[in-house]
Design an enzyme around this catalytic site. Structure first.
Site, mmCIF file in Angstrom:
data_model
loop_
_atom_site.group_PDB
_atom_site.id
_atom_site.type_symbol
_atom_site.label_atom_id
_atom_site.label_comp_id
_atom_site.label_asym_id
_atom_site.label_seq_id
_atom_site.Cartn_x
_atom_site.Cartn_y
_atom_site.Cartn_z
ATOM 1 N N SER A 22 -16.496 68.817 77.829
ATOM 2 C CA SER A 22 -15.075 69.198 77.309
ATOM 3 C C SER A 22 -15.342 69.839 76.011
ATOM 4 O O SER A 22 -14.519 70.366 75.372
ATOM 5 C CB SER A 22 -13.972 68.032 77.340
ATOM 6 O OG SER A 22 -14.370 66.891 76.583
ATOM 7 N N ASN A 110 -11.417 56.506 75.786
ATOM 8 C CA ASN A 110 -10.064 56.821 76.547
ATOM 9 C C ASN A 110 -8.923 56.501 75.682
ATOM 10 O O ASN A 110 -8.085 57.198 75.684
ATOM 11 C CB ASN A 110 -10.099 55.561 77.792
ATOM 12 C CG ASN A 110 -11.042 55.806 78.616
ATOM 13 O OD1 ASN A 110 -11.901 56.691 78.757
ATOM 14 N ND2 ASN A 110 -11.352 54.909 79.677
ATOM 15 N N HIS A 156 27.771 89.594 85.454
ATOM 16 C CA HIS A 156 26.960 90.188 86.501
ATOM 17 C C HIS A 156 26.483 91.475 85.930
ATOM 18 O O HIS A 156 26.332 92.343 86.542
ATOM 19 C CB HIS A 156 28.067 90.574 87.527
ATOM 20 C CG HIS A 156 28.898 89.309 87.976
ATOM 21 N ND1 HIS A 156 28.532 88.593 88.943
ATOM 22 C CD2 HIS A 156 29.994 88.754 87.453
ATOM 23 C CE1 HIS A 156 29.408 87.383 89.388
ATOM 24 N NE2 HIS A 156 30.452 87.776 88.122
ATOM 25 N N SER A 277 2.868 105.953 74.793
ATOM 26 C CA SER A 277 1.901 105.925 76.037
ATOM 27 C C SER A 277 1.200 107.152 76.028
ATOM 28 O O SER A 277 1.181 108.103 75.155
ATOM 29 C CB SER A 277 3.076 106.518 77.088
ATOM 30 O OG SER A 277 2.562 107.442 78.172
ATOM 31 N N LYS A 283 7.387 108.749 74.794
ATOM 32 C CA LYS A 283 7.549 107.215 74.803
ATOM 33 C C LYS A 283 7.176 106.305 74.004
ATOM 34 O O LYS A 283 6.593 106.667 72.955
ATOM 35 C CB LYS A 283 6.542 106.641 75.968
ATOM 36 C CG LYS A 283 6.972 107.266 77.396
ATOM 37 C CD LYS A 283 8.157 106.743 78.009
ATOM 38 C CE LYS A 283 8.289 105.494 78.320
ATOM 39 N NZ LYS A 283 7.355 105.044 79.415
ATOM 40 N N GLU A 290 7.857 92.895 76.199
ATOM 41 C CA GLU A 290 7.417 92.730 77.402
ATOM 42 C C GLU A 290 6.470 91.472 77.677
ATOM 43 O O GLU A 290 6.138 90.816 78.764
ATOM 44 C CB GLU A 290 6.721 93.833 77.819
ATOM 45 C CG GLU A 290 7.704 95.273 78.341
ATOM 46 C CD GLU A 290 7.077 96.344 78.465
ATOM 47 O OE1 GLU A 290 6.843 96.857 79.533
ATOM 48 O OE2 GLU A 290 6.549 97.012 77.395
ATOM 49 N N TYR A 317 -7.200 55.488 83.211
ATOM 50 C CA TYR A 317 -7.904 56.516 82.781
ATOM 51 C C TYR A 317 -8.667 57.107 83.895
ATOM 52 O O TYR A 317 -9.414 56.341 84.868
ATOM 53 C CB TYR A 317 -8.885 56.427 81.665
ATOM 54 C CG TYR A 317 -9.587 57.832 81.208
ATOM 55 C CD1 TYR A 317 -9.122 58.520 80.642
ATOM 56 C CD2 TYR A 317 -10.918 58.186 81.894
ATOM 57 C CE1 TYR A 317 -9.642 59.916 80.372
ATOM 58 C CE2 TYR A 317 -11.590 59.260 81.867
ATOM 59 C CZ TYR A 317 -10.845 60.232 80.938
ATOM 60 O OH TYR A 317 -11.591 61.501 80.644
ATOM 61 N N GLN A 322 -9.176 64.890 81.534
ATOM 62 C CA GLN A 322 -9.854 65.824 80.630
ATOM 63 C C GLN A 322 -9.212 67.259 80.975
ATOM 64 O O GLN A 322 -9.240 68.014 80.023
ATOM 65 C CB GLN A 322 -11.299 65.886 80.781
ATOM 66 C CG GLN A 322 -12.121 66.980 79.970
ATOM 67 C CD GLN A 322 -13.687 66.247 80.082
ATOM 68 O OE1 GLN A 322 -14.056 65.457 79.739
ATOM 69 N NE2 GLN A 322 -14.412 67.312 80.726
HETATM 70 N N1 ARG Z 1 -13.725 64.208 77.260
HETATM 71 C C1 ARG Z 1 -12.780 63.020 77.933
HETATM 72 C C2 ARG Z 1 -11.401 63.563 78.077
HETATM 73 O O1 ARG Z 1 -11.058 64.632 77.612
HETATM 74 C C3 ARG Z 1 -12.913 61.762 76.935
HETATM 75 C C4 ARG Z 1 -12.672 60.474 77.622
HETATM 76 C C5 ARG Z 1 -13.794 60.222 78.296
HETATM 77 N N2 ARG Z 1 -13.754 58.896 78.866
HETATM 78 C C6 ARG Z 1 -14.702 58.446 79.947
HETATM 79 N N3 ARG Z 1 -14.237 57.336 80.523
HETATM 80 N N4 ARG Z 1 -15.566 59.032 80.520
HETATM 81 O O2 ARG Z 1 -10.670 62.745 78.939
#
Ligand code: ARG
Length: 468
Positions: A22, A110, A156, A277, A283, A290, A317, A322
């Site tokens: 991550s 966690n 409306h 445009s 335009k 938009e 967890y 993630q």
């Molecule tokens: N990168 C993990 C997340 O975003 C961090 C927590 C990881 N915990 C674990 N038990 N592998 O959730």
């Protein structure tokens, strides 16, 4: 070194190893990871796990990591770091040696990710509140300038009744004040500290959770370690609040687009926020509007992703969590980048007051006022409605307005019409008729404007994070 290699005999599949990281997106949590790690380190020292000298070493190391990241973003180019937590641990060990590895005593990623994300949401809310205050201010300033200018209100999408331009602008202010309130409310529940929750059952050390929470500006520690490590309600609530805000922005954008078309001609698109445009030389396109309308889809998509991720997830967890990071960041980035632009648009746009005013006085928008005239003279409402409907029909046939009918014409429809009838049909009279709080009568709009100003000012006086 890895954070967990001890029990493994085989190396990770290289592709899987990269795929599950991550760090490419959670690197942005570094400032939060560093302050939260500082709070944990101090708690470790208080618990006797770190000596005061070790604590100083760790805090200095964390500081250095922060300064290096600020000085050069390339510092974060680490293809080995699994996530932001691993990155800090690796860098700390590089800077201060094995003392760095003591920082993880009694904690789990966690609780760390739950803490970092809560800090991210809190900081984003504080930024958004400032931005919303400026956005709302743009409406209030315009409403003040609009004075007694009028425009048609639609139901409306058909012309219904004239209203003050200020009254129309204040309708948007109400929407956005509700959005600000939702964020304030969300902040309360987000502002609790998971540190000390461990992996799921609570820290394995008696850490002073009150002190860690206070140090990070949280209102209190979270109450349950299982919930704290698996809860992403704060992210869902936040992105839902953003969806609602983006949805309001898209309604606003749609109405501005409509009002900028020649058919309405109420809004002159500001050139700094419009494009041309490549094909049609005449335009001027409302691209900002938009895109604002389009971005709502994206933010709502993020909200749906978050809800779907957590739906059916067992406690506590799970790595699925993630996946909550990117939609959370994307929703925050999308709205944070949009608000200053729409604010600039609103501050720059020109309204065509003359056209709005003219539109407010044609198309029989005084018909209800005409019916009220008859009701005032004792005609039952339903019959008054019918009579004015007939008068309107006559006008349509003749191509004129109600005020152009002769008394003879009117008497052929209902004898309660008198020679003073045209005096109830003028714009000021029609506006003044809506003389209730929340209605468009000028004296009520004036008060509503004052009241909205006060509520908007309260957004700015909310205690900012820095003051904690
Ligand atoms: N990168 C993990 C997340 O975003 C961090 C927590 C990881 N915990 C674990 N038990 N592998 O959730």
């Amino acid at each position: 070194m890895k954070m967990w290699s001890g029990r493994f005999r085989q190396p990770l599949d290289a592709e899987f190893e990269q795929w599950q990281r991550s760090f490419p997106y959670d690197g942005r949590l570094l400032p939060f990871e560093l302050v939260a790690s500082g709070a944990h380190a101090r708690a470790l020292e208080r618990a006797g796990v770190l000596t005061p000298a070790e604590l100083t070493e760790i805090l200095t190391g964390l500081d250095q990591i922060g300064s290096r990241a600020e000085a050069s973003p390339e510092f974060l180019n680490d293809p080995e770091a699994e996530d932001v937590h691993h990155f800090v641990e690796k860098q700390l060990a590089t800077l201060i040696g094995s003392v760095g590895y003591k920082l993880h005593t009694g904690r789990s990623r966690n609780e760390q990710i739950a803490t970092d994300l809560r800090l991210f949401v809190r900081a984003s809310i504080d930024t958004l509140q400032e931005m919303l205050a400026s956005w709302i201010d743009a409406f209030l300033t315009r409403a003040e300038k609009a004075g007694n200018a009028a425009m048609p209100a639609y139901t409306h999408l058909q012309p219904a009744e004239p209203v003050l331009v200020a009254h129309w602008l204040l309708a948007y202010v109400e929407m956005f004040l509700r959005d600000a309130e939702r964020l304030t409310d969300c902040r309360k529940r987000a502002n609790l500290c998971p540190l000390g929750s461990g992996a799921v059952a609570g820290a394995t050390l008696t850490l002073n959770r009150q002190a860690m929470a206070a140090e990070l500006g949280f209102d209190a520690p979270t109450a349950n370690s299982i919930d704290a490590t698996s809860d992403r309600d704060f992210a869902i609530e936040f992105v839902n609040a953003l969806s609602q805000l983006a949805l309001h922005l898209s309604r606003w954008a749609e109405e501005m687009i409509l009002f900028s078309t020649p058919a309405y001609g109420f809004v002159e698109l500001p050139e700094p926020y419009s494009t041309g445009s490549s094909a049609m030389p005449q335009k001027k396109n409302p691209d900002l509007l938009e895109l604002a309308r389009g971005k709502a889809a994206r933010v709502m998509g993020c909200a749906t992703t978050l809800q779907t991720l957590v739906k059916g997830l067992p406690l506590a967890y799970n790595k699925d969590l993630q996946e909550t990071q990117e939609p959370l960041f994307d929703a925050a980035d999308t709205v944070i980048s949009m608000l200053p632009l729409v604010t600039g648009w609103m501050q720059t746009v020109d309204f065509n007051d003359a056209k709005m005013n003219q539109a407010a006085q044609s198309g029989f928008m005084n018909a209800w006022a005409a019916a009220a005239y008859l009701v005032d003279r004792g005609v039952p409402s339903r019959l008054a409605h019918e009579a004015v409907g007939k008068a309107v029909q006559l006008c349509i046939e003749r191509g004129c307005e109600l005020k152009d009918l002769t008394l003879g014409d009117l008497h052929s429809i209902h004898e309660a019409f008198k020679s003073d009838f045209p005096s109830c049909l003028g714009l000021p009279e029609v506006l003044a008729l809506h003389d209730v709080p929340g209605g468009t009568a000028p004296r009520h709009v004036k008060r509503a404007l004052q009241n909205a100003r006060e509520r908007a000012a309260a957004l700015r006086t909310q205690e900012p994070l820095a003051a904690r």
